[in-house]
Design a protein around this motif. Structure first.
Motif, PDB file in Angstrom:
ATOM      1  N   GLY A 100       0.761  -1.234   0.000  1.00  0.00           N
ATOM      2  CA  GLY A 100       0.000   0.000   0.000  1.00  0.00           C
ATOM      3  C   GLY A 100       0.792   1.285   0.000  1.00  0.00           C
ATOM      4  O   GLY A 100       0.201   2.382  -0.052  1.00  0.00           O
ATOM      5  N   GLN A 101       2.136   1.222   0.045  1.00  0.00           N
ATOM      6  CA  GLN A 101       2.917   2.453  -0.024  1.00  0.00           C
ATOM      7  C   GLN A 101       3.059   2.930  -1.464  1.00  0.00           C
ATOM      8  O   GLN A 101       3.104   2.117  -2.400  1.00  0.00           O
ATOM      9  CB  GLN A 101       4.316   2.238   0.570  1.00  0.00           C
ATOM     10  N   ASP A 102       3.146   4.225  -1.633  1.00  0.00           N
ATOM     11  CA  ASP A 102       3.483   4.790  -2.936  1.00  0.00           C
ATOM     12  C   ASP A 102       4.995   4.675  -3.140  1.00  0.00           C
ATOM     13  O   ASP A 102       5.781   4.872  -2.201  1.00  0.00           O
ATOM     14  CB  ASP A 102       3.072   6.264  -3.006  1.00  0.00           C
ATOM     15  N   LEU A 103       5.397   4.371  -4.357  1.00  0.00           N
ATOM     16  CA  LEU A 103       6.812   4.211  -4.686  1.00  0.00           C
ATOM     17  C   LEU A 103       7.114   4.967  -5.963  1.00  0.00           C
ATOM     18  O   LEU A 103       6.372   4.899  -6.937  1.00  0.00           O
ATOM     19  CB  LEU A 103       7.142   2.720  -4.882  1.00  0.00           C
ATOM     20  N   TRP A 104       8.215   5.719  -5.948  1.00  0.00           N
ATOM     21  CA  TRP A 104       8.722   6.358  -7.153  1.00  0.00           C
ATOM     22  C   TRP A 104      10.233   6.494  -7.020  1.00  0.00           C
ATOM     23  O   TRP A 104      10.801   6.295  -5.954  1.00  0.00           O
ATOM     24  CB  TRP A 104       8.055   7.715  -7.387  1.00  0.00           C
ATOM     25  N   PHE A 105      10.879   6.809  -8.111  1.00  0.00           N
ATOM     26  CA  PHE A 105      12.339   6.948  -8.125  1.00  0.00           C
ATOM     27  C   PHE A 105      12.702   8.374  -8.530  1.00  0.00           C
ATOM     28  O   PHE A 105      12.257   8.866  -9.570  1.00  0.00           O
ATOM     29  CB  PHE A 105      12.969   5.940  -9.094  1.00  0.00           C
ATOM     30  N   GLU A 106      13.492   9.018  -7.686  1.00  0.00           N
ATOM     31  CA  GLU A 106      14.002  10.350  -7.983  1.00  0.00           C
ATOM     32  C   GLU A 106      15.295  10.222  -8.783  1.00  0.00           C
ATOM     33  O   GLU A 106      16.197   9.468  -8.394  1.00  0.00           O
ATOM     34  CB  GLU A 106      14.276  11.114  -6.680  1.00  0.00           C
ATOM     35  N   ASP A 128      -2.640  -4.179  -2.000  1.00  0.00           N
ATOM     36  CA  ASP A 128      -3.148  -4.625  -3.295  1.00  0.00           C
ATOM     37  C   ASP A 128      -2.126  -5.562  -3.920  1.00  0.00           C
ATOM     38  O   ASP A 128      -1.242  -5.138  -4.660  1.00  0.00           O
ATOM     39  CB  ASP A 128      -3.421  -3.432  -4.208  1.00  0.00           C
ATOM     40  N   ALA A 129      -2.256  -6.864  -3.632  1.00  0.00           N
ATOM     41  CA  ALA A 129      -1.315  -7.842  -4.158  1.00  0.00           C
ATOM     42  C   ALA A 129      -1.409  -7.970  -5.673  1.00  0.00           C
ATOM     43  O   ALA A 129      -0.458  -8.445  -6.316  1.00  0.00           O
ATOM     44  CB  ALA A 129      -1.552  -9.200  -3.496  1.00  0.00           C
ATOM     45  N   GLN A 130      -2.528  -7.542  -6.261  1.00  0.00           N
ATOM     46  CA  GLN A 130      -2.696  -7.679  -7.706  1.00  0.00           C
ATOM     47  C   GLN A 130      -1.704  -6.830  -8.491  1.00  0.00           C
ATOM     48  O   GLN A 130      -1.481  -7.069  -9.677  1.00  0.00           O
ATOM     49  CB  GLN A 130      -4.126  -7.301  -8.103  1.00  0.00           C
ATOM     50  N   ILE A 131      -1.105  -5.861  -7.820  1.00  0.00           N
ATOM     51  CA  ILE A 131      -0.118  -5.016  -8.507  1.00  0.00           C
ATOM     52  C   ILE A 131       1.073  -5.837  -8.989  1.00  0.00           C
ATOM     53  O   ILE A 131       1.784  -5.453  -9.925  1.00  0.00           O
ATOM     54  CB  ILE A 131       0.341  -3.865  -7.578  1.00  0.00           C
ATOM     55  N   LEU A 132       1.281  -7.006  -8.373  1.00  0.00           N
ATOM     56  CA  LEU A 132       2.418  -7.854  -8.728  1.00  0.00           C
ATOM     57  C   LEU A 132       2.135  -8.776  -9.910  1.00  0.00           C
ATOM     58  O   LEU A 132       3.055  -9.416 -10.420  1.00  0.00           O
ATOM     59  CB  LEU A 132       2.821  -8.699  -7.512  1.00  0.00           C
ATOM     60  N   THR A 133       0.900  -8.855 -10.348  1.00  0.00           N
ATOM     61  CA  THR A 133       0.526  -9.791 -11.410  1.00  0.00           C
ATOM     62  C   THR A 133       1.366  -9.636 -12.680  1.00  0.00           C
ATOM     63  O   THR A 133       1.772 -10.648 -13.275  1.00  0.00           O
ATOM     64  CB  THR A 133      -0.973  -9.645 -11.737  1.00  0.00           C
TER      65      THR A 133
END
Length: 356
Positions: A100-106, A128-133
């Protein structure tokens, strides 16, 4: 050491025929000469074909979730060098995203996660485990194209290392925020660790079901902890993951890679019961050979800077590592990830030396 059955279960193995895959055989306890070889971060920025694809497709995280692009990136070093293992192109921080954390790369600064979990509280996040699909689809695509002799490797970050990013919202030099939380409120921190363990086991099982044949647990910050904290937050969680995978997917070898642990190496090996030990570049391979169980496969541990330098220094380092393991099952690898500036010709030189 846990002995992995040579009779691979068919869960997720797809239609890929059984064959003599040297890397998989070594991870199961056989010795091969010359040793099989793959390199951490072998799919990535040192390759011109990767840089071209990234320029076309966009950011790193978008590539991780694009099965067509991620499978192509995973296969690029196999086509160029014929490594014995293909390592899934992804990132350890997809688990915080699934939690559930937001992730981005600077650009130029690395990953960022929000919100920071300085109190270890996950209750405000929506998992949301579906994000890994899409990552499982990447595995299936790679396996469909791999040469028969090449082992498909999956991975995940170990709970301690993943937690350090989740708590601080980014990487840090001493993991101070996370270490402080673990001392200040070990109950809350344990809940965070438990959530990471559960998500990681499901994630690795998903990779295996898609066709991964061995997995590696990356614990990049394992060396930052005091002895008792090391046992609690590194050894115990990794042992839980190992036990769960042995129960659910018993034929899959597990490589433990706890970077920077020094003299704690035999403790980690004995108490996590991983099937193979990854050694970082600071580890004396002769010492490691003397303190580890004689039949435990090891992986490593060339300094990435030696590969960057090439030439006689690289040749001497390779000879020293190979001489350190005269009888032990050994997978040749780096002690950490390949550096972006590494010339492709030096990687070719390394493979020629190993396979001579």
């Amino acid at each position: 050491m846990h002995s992995v059955s040579p009779d691979r279960d068919k869960i997720g193995a797809g239609a890929r025929p059984e064959s003599d895959r040297p890397l998989l055989a070594v991870l199961r306890g056989e010795r091969h000469d010359p040793p099989p070889i793959w390199l951490m971060r072998q799919a990535g920025r040192y390759l011109p074909e990767y840089r071209a694809l990234r320029a076309e497709k966009g950011g790193f995280l978008a590539l991780c979730y694009d099965p067509v692009a991620a499978s192509e990136i995973t296969l690029q070093p196999i086509r160029r060098f014929g490594f014995d293992g293909a390592i899934l192109f992804s990132d350890i921080l997809v688990i915080p995203q699934a939690l559930g954390q937001d992730l981005w790369f600077e650009a130029g600064e690395g990953p960022r996660l929000a919100p920071e979990l300085l109190d270890g509280d996950l209750s405000g996040l929506v998992a949301d485990a579906q994000i890994l699909t899409p990552i499982f689809e990447t595995v299936r695509r790679v396996v469909a194209e791999l040469p028969a002799e090449t082992t498909m490797l999956g991975f995940a970050g170990s709970p301690w290392t993943v937690a350090t990013y989740m708590v601080a919202g980014q990487g840090s030099k001493d993991q101070g925020a996370t270490r402080s939380l673990a001392y200040r409120d070990p109950v809350a921190f344990q809940r965070l660790i438990d959530a990471i363990i559960a998500a990681t086991v499901d994630y690795l099982c998903g990779q295996i079901d898609a066709g991964v044949e061995a997995v590696q647990l990356f614990d990049s910050w394992a060396g930052s902890l005091a002895p008792d904290e090391f046992r609690r937050w590194v050894v115990a969680p990794n042992r839980q993951i190992v036990d769960a995978l042995r129960s659910r997917r018993p034929a899959t070898p597990i490589i433990g890679f706890p970077k920077g642990i020094g003299e704690k190496l035999p403790i980690y090996a004995a108490e996590t019961t991983v099937d193979a030990m990854g050694l970082d570049e600071t580890m004396d391979p002769v010492w490691a050979d003397s303190v580890l169980p004689k039949d435990l496969p090891v992986q490593g541990n060339l300094d990435p800077l030696a590969l960057l330098a090439g030439g006689d220094g690289l040749a001497a380092a390779v000879r020293g590592i190979r001489a350190a393991f005269p009888r032990r099952p050994h997978v040749f690898n780096l002690g950490h990830g390949i550096l972006q500036q590494t010339p492709v010709s030096h990687v070719a030189q390394l493979l020629a030396m190993i396979r001579a």
